[in-house]
Design a protein around this motif. Sequence first.
Motif, PDB file in Angstrom:
ATOM      1  N   ILE A 135      55.400   2.356  42.621  1.00  0.00           N
ATOM      2  CA  ILE A 135      54.437   3.143  43.387  1.00  0.00           C
ATOM      3  C   ILE A 135      53.404   3.779  42.465  1.00  0.00           C
ATOM      4  O   ILE A 135      52.203   3.740  42.737  1.00  0.00           O
ATOM      5  CB  ILE A 135      55.172   4.200  44.236  1.00  0.00           C
ATOM      6  CG1 ILE A 135      55.914   3.501  45.386  1.00  0.00           C
ATOM      7  CG2 ILE A 135      54.216   5.252  44.766  1.00  0.00           C
ATOM      8  CD1 ILE A 135      56.804   4.402  46.196  1.00  0.00           C
ATOM      9  N   GLU A 136      53.872   4.357  41.367  1.00  0.00           N
ATOM     10  CA  GLU A 136      52.949   5.010  40.426  1.00  0.00           C
ATOM     11  C   GLU A 136      51.959   4.009  39.831  1.00  0.00           C
ATOM     12  O   GLU A 136      50.804   4.352  39.565  1.00  0.00           O
ATOM     13  CB  GLU A 136      53.733   5.710  39.317  1.00  0.00           C
ATOM     14  CG  GLU A 136      54.444   6.966  39.817  1.00  0.00           C
ATOM     15  CD  GLU A 136      55.283   7.609  38.742  1.00  0.00           C
ATOM     16  OE1 GLU A 136      54.734   8.453  38.009  1.00  0.00           O
ATOM     17  OE2 GLU A 136      56.474   7.267  38.636  1.00  0.00           O
ATOM     18  N   LYS A 137      52.419   2.791  39.621  1.00  0.00           N
ATOM     19  CA  LYS A 137      51.555   1.757  39.067  1.00  0.00           C
ATOM     20  C   LYS A 137      50.517   1.295  40.091  1.00  0.00           C
ATOM     21  O   LYS A 137      49.411   0.923  39.731  1.00  0.00           O
ATOM     22  CB  LYS A 137      52.420   0.563  38.621  1.00  0.00           C
ATOM     23  CG  LYS A 137      51.680  -0.497  37.842  1.00  0.00           C
ATOM     24  CD  LYS A 137      52.642  -1.489  37.248  1.00  0.00           C
ATOM     25  CE  LYS A 137      52.803  -2.651  38.215  1.00  0.00           C
ATOM     26  NZ  LYS A 137      53.669  -3.712  37.706  1.00  0.00           N
ATOM     27  N   THR A 138      50.859   1.378  41.361  1.00  0.00           N
ATOM     28  CA  THR A 138      50.020   0.823  42.416  1.00  0.00           C
ATOM     29  C   THR A 138      49.034   1.824  43.013  1.00  0.00           C
ATOM     30  O   THR A 138      47.866   1.496  43.215  1.00  0.00           O
ATOM     31  CB  THR A 138      50.916   0.262  43.549  1.00  0.00           C
ATOM     32  OG1 THR A 138      51.822  -0.696  42.989  1.00  0.00           O
ATOM     33  CG2 THR A 138      50.079  -0.389  44.635  1.00  0.00           C
ATOM     34  N   LEU A 139      49.494   3.022  43.303  1.00  0.00           N
ATOM     35  CA  LEU A 139      48.634   3.985  43.990  1.00  0.00           C
ATOM     36  C   LEU A 139      47.485   4.451  43.101  1.00  0.00           C
ATOM     37  O   LEU A 139      47.654   4.644  41.906  1.00  0.00           O
ATOM     38  CB  LEU A 139      49.443   5.194  44.475  1.00  0.00           C
ATOM     39  CG  LEU A 139      50.502   4.932  45.547  1.00  0.00           C
ATOM     40  CD1 LEU A 139      51.133   6.241  45.996  1.00  0.00           C
ATOM     41  CD2 LEU A 139      49.932   4.185  46.743  1.00  0.00           C
ATOM     42  N   THR A 140      46.343   4.641  43.722  1.00  0.00           N
ATOM     43  CA  THR A 140      45.139   5.085  43.011  1.00  0.00           C
ATOM     44  C   THR A 140      45.056   6.610  43.037  1.00  0.00           C
ATOM     45  O   THR A 140      45.792   7.276  43.777  1.00  0.00           O
ATOM     46  CB  THR A 140      43.883   4.510  43.683  1.00  0.00           C
ATOM     47  OG1 THR A 140      43.752   5.108  44.981  1.00  0.00           O
ATOM     48  CG2 THR A 140      43.945   2.999  43.802  1.00  0.00           C
ATOM     49  N   ALA A 141      44.116   7.149  42.285  1.00  0.00           N
ATOM     50  CA  ALA A 141      43.885   8.598  42.299  1.00  0.00           C
ATOM     51  C   ALA A 141      43.499   9.058  43.703  1.00  0.00           C
ATOM     52  O   ALA A 141      43.927  10.127  44.152  1.00  0.00           O
ATOM     53  CB  ALA A 141      42.799   8.969  41.296  1.00  0.00           C
ATOM     54  N   ASP A 142      42.722   8.265  44.416  1.00  0.00           N
ATOM     55  CA  ASP A 142      42.371   8.612  45.799  1.00  0.00           C
ATOM     56  C   ASP A 142      43.596   8.642  46.697  1.00  0.00           C
ATOM     57  O   ASP A 142      43.717   9.511  47.569  1.00  0.00           O
ATOM     58  CB  ASP A 142      41.339   7.621  46.357  1.00  0.00           C
ATOM     59  CG  ASP A 142      39.951   7.816  45.761  1.00  0.00           C
ATOM     60  OD1 ASP A 142      39.679   8.910  45.203  1.00  0.00           O
ATOM     61  OD2 ASP A 142      39.145   6.870  45.855  1.00  0.00           O
ATOM     62  N   ASP A 143      44.501   7.673  46.494  1.00  0.00           N
ATOM     63  CA  ASP A 143      45.748   7.666  47.265  1.00  0.00           C
ATOM     64  C   ASP A 143      46.520   8.966  47.037  1.00  0.00           C
ATOM     65  O   ASP A 143      46.988   9.603  47.985  1.00  0.00           O
ATOM     66  CB  ASP A 143      46.634   6.484  46.863  1.00  0.00           C
ATOM     67  CG  ASP A 143      46.077   5.131  47.267  1.00  0.00           C
ATOM     68  OD1 ASP A 143      45.356   5.052  48.285  1.00  0.00           O
ATOM     69  OD2 ASP A 143      46.366   4.151  46.552  1.00  0.00           O
ATOM     70  N   TRP A 144      46.674   9.339  45.773  1.00  0.00           N
ATOM     71  CA  TRP A 144      47.433  10.555  45.442  1.00  0.00           C
ATOM     72  C   TRP A 144      46.747  11.798  45.997  1.00  0.00           C
ATOM     73  O   TRP A 144      47.424  12.710  46.488  1.00  0.00           O
ATOM     74  CB  TRP A 144      47.644  10.671  43.937  1.00  0.00           C
ATOM     75  CG  TRP A 144      48.639   9.691  43.417  1.00  0.00           C
ATOM     76  CD1 TRP A 144      48.396   8.645  42.568  1.00  0.00           C
ATOM     77  CD2 TRP A 144      50.031   9.635  43.725  1.00  0.00           C
ATOM     78  NE1 TRP A 144      49.562   7.947  42.332  1.00  0.00           N
ATOM     79  CE2 TRP A 144      50.581   8.531  43.030  1.00  0.00           C
ATOM     80  CE3 TRP A 144      50.873  10.389  44.535  1.00  0.00           C
ATOM     81  CZ2 TRP A 144      51.920   8.174  43.107  1.00  0.00           C
ATOM     82  CZ3 TRP A 144      52.224  10.039  44.612  1.00  0.00           C
ATOM     83  CH2 TRP A 144      52.735   8.946  43.910  1.00  0.00           C
ATOM     84  N   ASN A 145      45.433  11.841  45.926  1.00  0.00           N
ATOM     85  CA  ASN A 145      44.709  12.988  46.488  1.00  0.00           C
ATOM     86  C   ASN A 145      44.931  13.084  47.992  1.00  0.00           C
ATOM     87  O   ASN A 145      45.136  14.182  48.524  1.00  0.00           O
ATOM     88  CB  ASN A 145      43.210  12.897  46.177  1.00  0.00           C
ATOM     89  CG  ASN A 145      42.908  13.150  44.713  1.00  0.00           C
ATOM     90  OD1 ASN A 145      43.664  13.824  44.016  1.00  0.00           O
ATOM     91  ND2 ASN A 145      41.814  12.587  44.241  1.00  0.00           N
ATOM     92  N   TYR A 146      44.892  11.953  48.652  1.00  0.00           N
ATOM     93  CA  TYR A 146      45.145  11.954  50.095  1.00  0.00           C
ATOM     94  C   TYR A 146      46.569  12.447  50.389  1.00  0.00           C
ATOM     95  O   TYR A 146      46.771  13.299  51.259  1.00  0.00           O
ATOM     96  CB  TYR A 146      44.938  10.551  50.687  1.00  0.00           C
ATOM     97  CG  TYR A 146      45.365  10.483  52.127  1.00  0.00           C
ATOM     98  CD1 TYR A 146      44.538  10.990  53.131  1.00  0.00           C
ATOM     99  CD2 TYR A 146      46.601   9.955  52.475  1.00  0.00           C
ATOM    100  CE1 TYR A 146      44.943  10.966  54.457  1.00  0.00           C
ATOM    101  CE2 TYR A 146      47.019   9.937  53.796  1.00  0.00           C
ATOM    102  CZ  TYR A 146      46.192  10.442  54.785  1.00  0.00           C
ATOM    103  OH  TYR A 146      46.603  10.435  56.093  1.00  0.00           O
ATOM    104  N   LEU A 147      47.530  11.898  49.678  1.00  0.00           N
ATOM    105  CA  LEU A 147      48.926  12.290  49.904  1.00  0.00           C
ATOM    106  C   LEU A 147      49.127  13.780  49.648  1.00  0.00           C
ATOM    107  O   LEU A 147      49.818  14.464  50.410  1.00  0.00           O
ATOM    108  CB  LEU A 147      49.863  11.453  49.024  1.00  0.00           C
ATOM    109  CG  LEU A 147      50.023  10.008  49.477  1.00  0.00           C
ATOM    110  CD1 LEU A 147      50.670   9.176  48.375  1.00  0.00           C
ATOM    111  CD2 LEU A 147      50.838   9.938  50.762  1.00  0.00           C
ATOM    112  N   GLN A 148      48.527  14.273  48.592  1.00  0.00           N
ATOM    113  CA  GLN A 148      48.644  15.703  48.291  1.00  0.00           C
ATOM    114  C   GLN A 148      48.070  16.540  49.432  1.00  0.00           C
ATOM    115  O   GLN A 148      48.642  17.571  49.798  1.00  0.00           O
ATOM    116  CB  GLN A 148      47.946  16.035  46.972  1.00  0.00           C
ATOM    117  CG  GLN A 148      48.187  17.454  46.490  1.00  0.00           C
ATOM    118  CD  GLN A 148      49.634  17.703  46.090  1.00  0.00           C
ATOM    119  OE1 GLN A 148      50.214  16.949  45.324  1.00  0.00           O
ATOM    120  NE2 GLN A 148      50.216  18.767  46.622  1.00  0.00           N
TER     121      GLN A 148
END
Length: 175
Positions: A135-148
Amino acid sequence: MLVASIHRDHRNISRLLKLLNQKLAAIRDEKPVNYGLIRDTVLYLQEYAEKFHHPKEDLIYHYYISHYQDHEGVAKLDAEHEALSALTSEFAESVEMILMDAVVPLDVFADKLTGFVEHQRNHLELEERAVLPAIEKTLTADDWNYLQSQWEEEELDPLFGEQVAVRFKELAAAL
């Protein structure tokens, strides 16, 4: 960041599993055991892991599954979390029986404790070694920002947080 808090939770849960293994060794060696510490460990897992930690993971896992190809079997983790919850409840009942002086053969209890610890440890290892790295390898910074932005729960860890809850003081001291 969400994933950092998941790794931190996993380290903390590993510490609790190590404590349970120590209690298991004492049971097998027929030494005195503070079963209250075992109860408190299980209570922590029910109160914190099931209400904050697993939902946080589920948020990430569901997002990953809906946006990326599921190469690591992430979809199976929902069922795994449900099984862990049921196992924890069942084991909690066994601990309460012992604390109420019910006759429970120690070898039967030790086997239940062994199964409980092994299942918890296997789950953590699956997440740490396979699922989270993918997951860490795949998700982008935008993905993480959205999830946060989707994680609105305030996490006040009653054992490993800044302030230890009264009910976990003895467990915190044991760690």
